[in-house]
Each structure stands twice: as C-alpha cells, then as structure tokens.
Enzyme design. Structure first.
Site, PDB file in Angstrom:
ATOM      1  N   THR A 178      40.566 -45.439 -32.983  1.00  0.00           N
ATOM      2  CA  THR A 178      39.674 -44.450 -32.366  1.00  0.00           C
ATOM      3  C   THR A 178      40.408 -43.170 -31.937  1.00  0.00           C
ATOM      4  OG1 THR A 178      39.981 -45.534 -30.229  1.00  0.00           O
ATOM      5  CG2 THR A 178      38.042 -46.166 -31.516  1.00  0.00           C
ATOM      6  N   THR A 212      42.609 -50.625 -33.516  1.00  0.00           N
ATOM      7  CA  THR A 212      42.264 -51.808 -32.740  1.00  0.00           C
ATOM      8  C   THR A 212      41.304 -52.735 -33.472  1.00  0.00           C
ATOM      9  OG1 THR A 212      42.609 -50.631 -30.686  1.00  0.00           O
ATOM     10  CG2 THR A 212      41.177 -52.522 -30.557  1.00  0.00           C
TER      11      THR A 212
END
Ligand code: ASP
Length: 344
Positions: A92, A16
């Site tokens: 993540t 992201t």
C-alpha cells in the site's frame, strides 16, 4: 447466454497482502500465488480462468522504482490480448505512485488494471486481503451491457471503494479504507454489490491500440514548503545535480513566500530550464488564483498543477521527461489532462 469465462492475469509484486503465516515456524513469509486457489479457495467460486505472474522475490513497496513499473507494464503489454483484465497486488505504501505511473505508461488502455493490496496479511484471520483480492477480480471481470470492459483504466480497489489510480492517495496507515481520491468521486462503491458510477469512469474518446511507454525519467524531485525554510536550504535543493523538474508542494490554494529570497531562487531555477509545478499540500482542493502569494509564484514561471495529486504530478513529470519533451512542452502538458489526472 455467454459461456465466456473471464480471463484475468494477477501480477503479484509483494506487500503485506502476500504474507502468510508459516504453520511450522509461525513467521510471516511471502504467499505462494502459484497456489492461489488452494490458499484462497473462494476464488474457485468465481469460475474465472486465472493465471499469475510474480515478482521474484516479491518486494515491499517502499523498494518500488521506475524499473519495477516497467516490469509491470511489460507484463500487461505482453499479455494484453490474452486477458480480459489485470489485477496487480502491491504494497500500500507506494501504490498510488505505481497507479499514477502506470496510467501514463499505458497509453490508450481500454482494459481494467485493478491494483489492490491489504492492511493485514492474507494469511491473518481478520485479513482484508482476501476480500480485496476477490473484489478486484470481480471488477476486472465486469462488463457493460454491451460486453465492453466496465473499467478501462488503472484503478485502485481498497475495501469499500474503487478509485481512479492517478487521483488516489494513501490516507491511512491503519484503516481498511486506506485510500481516497480527494478531488474525484469513487469509480465504484462496494457494499452488498459493486455499484459503478459510469459517469466517473474514464473512456477513451477514440479507441486506439495500447501503446506502452517505458522511459520514466527520474530526474525530478519534491520540494516541500514550511515556515522556517531558509534561502540556503531552498537553493541547495534547487541546485541538486541533474534535476530537470520539481514538484513544489505549496500552502493552501498554491501559495508560497512572497519575499525576493524565495521568488528569485525559483525564477533562477526556471530560467536555467528546470520545470517547476505548483501543487497544494492540502489533501483536498487545488491551486487557484486567489492570493497575491500565489500570483507572485506564478510570475516566476512556476506552472499550476491544478488539482493534481503529488503522486500523479511527480510521475507525470517522469513520463513527460521520458518522452524527451522540452520544458516548454512539459509546462503546457500540466494544463491538460492526459488520462483523467486533473480537472480542467
Ligand atoms: N510496507 C508495505 C508495502 O507497502 C505495506 C503494505 O503493503 O501495506 O509493501
């Protein structure tokens, strides 16, 4: 006064953090890290020499594999002398696995490898990516009063904390403080300043040259216990073709069903040469001798993972099988810390 400008290498893998809105189409697309300073002008104020390497194409970390870990480890190894520190930008979702894997692959690491990412794309107004990137760069450039790298291990920087990589777990799909190391204190707290806990930081007992290990054997798997697990399902998993090692996620302090349907199946697998490591499903604490249900599992030959995370346990197994060790030797290694992954 030192005139040395810290040299940092950014390795951008995807996730992201690397997304930015295309001003014309208004869609999210991977950010061009070759123009990092143009896109994050604040980085210029750090006055570091920064270079970068990008995965081509950048990947969502759900697609991360041991081959990608090798790519990252190779980038670090071949640039090890030229840079003071490394910042790995990563999605993540599997960041804790990559951090754990790299900690084993990079033996004798004595420079910072700081992994970070973000919950919101770097191109969004409320992004946490810009701050995480800048703080990661500052940590990678931090030195002790004698000029040695402050961080000499693989660590995850996320929002307010720096965590040991092989102790970390992704705890939240929403919060900016998304990571935690439940069984080890933060290596640094990030507030107005960066406050390192020097007692928590990893230090090699003896300084040795970096030695990179590239073989991570994926012949491993997790088996998760739950009330209702049947013997048939358990045996089906234990019989998975080619499996050499199993991380068994157990209840509480390492407890498992005490019935023969369970213990016989586990013992048969171990007798066939499969390594079974017992880790707790709890986010905090570890495997302890406390209940009969833990003792009956230990009697099968399953070894305690102590307070290791599931991410570190599975990557430690891949690493140890990659070294070509015997099941006996691998079991023995789970009683010892290789690079700070367990408390013994
Ligand atoms: N799916 C993304 C990834 O792990 C999520 C993120 O970066 O936060 O690559």
């Amino acid at each position: 006064m030192s005139t040395h400008r810290p040299r940092i290498l950014i390795i951008y893998t995807g996730g992201t953090i690397g997304m930015i809105e295309n001003p014309h189409t208004h869609t999210l697309q991977p950010f061009d890290f070759t123009h990092l300073i143009d896109n994050v002008p604040k980085v210029r104020k750090l006055n570091y020499e920064i270079d970068n390497i990008s995965f081509n194409p950048p990947i969502d970390s759900s697609d991360m594999s041991p081959l990608h870990w090798v790519q990252i480890a190779k980038a670090i190894e071949s640039n090890y002398r030229a840079y003071d520190g490394f910042v790995v930008l990563h999605g993540t979702d599997t960041m804790a696995y990559t951090a754990s894997a790299l900690s084993f692959m990079l033996e004798n690491l004595s420079k910072p490898v700081i992994i970070t990412g973000s919950q919101l794309p770097i191109g969004e107004v409320r992004t946490d990516g810009e701050e995480n990137l800048i703080t990661a760069l500052q940590i990678a450039a931090s030195v002790t009063p004698t000029g040695a790298p402050m961080v000499q291990e693989v660590a995850i920087l996320f929002e307010n904390y720096l965590w040991r990589g092989n102790r970390s777990t992704k705890m939240s799909a929403d919060n900016f403080n998304a990571f935690k190391s439940n069984n080890y204190p933060p290596l640094a707290r990030i507030g107005l300043g960066i406050h390192f806990d020097e007692d928590a930081l990893y230090r090699l007992v003896e300084h040795r040259p970096l030695r990179t290990h590239y073989i991570m054997d994926p012949s491993v798997m997790f088996i998760d216990l739950f009330p209702g697990l049947t013997e048939a399902t358990l045996r089906y998993q234990l019989d998975a073709p080619g499996i050499k090692g199993i991380v068994l996620k157990t209840y509480g302090a390492g407890n498992a069903p005490t019935g023969a349907w369970f213990t016989d199946a586990i013992k048969e697998a171990i007798d066939k040469g499969i390594v079974v490591v017992n880790v707790t499903q709890c986010v905090n604490g570890g495997v302890h001798k406390r209940y009969l249900s833990g003792d009956t599992l230990a009697a099968t030959g399953a070894v305690s993972g102590h307070d290791i995370t599931a991410e570190a346990a599975i990557t430690k197994m891949m690493y140890l099988f990659g070294l070509g060790l015997s099941p006996e030797e691998i079991r023995d290694h789970f009683d010892h810390s290789i690079c700070g992954e367990i408390t013994i």
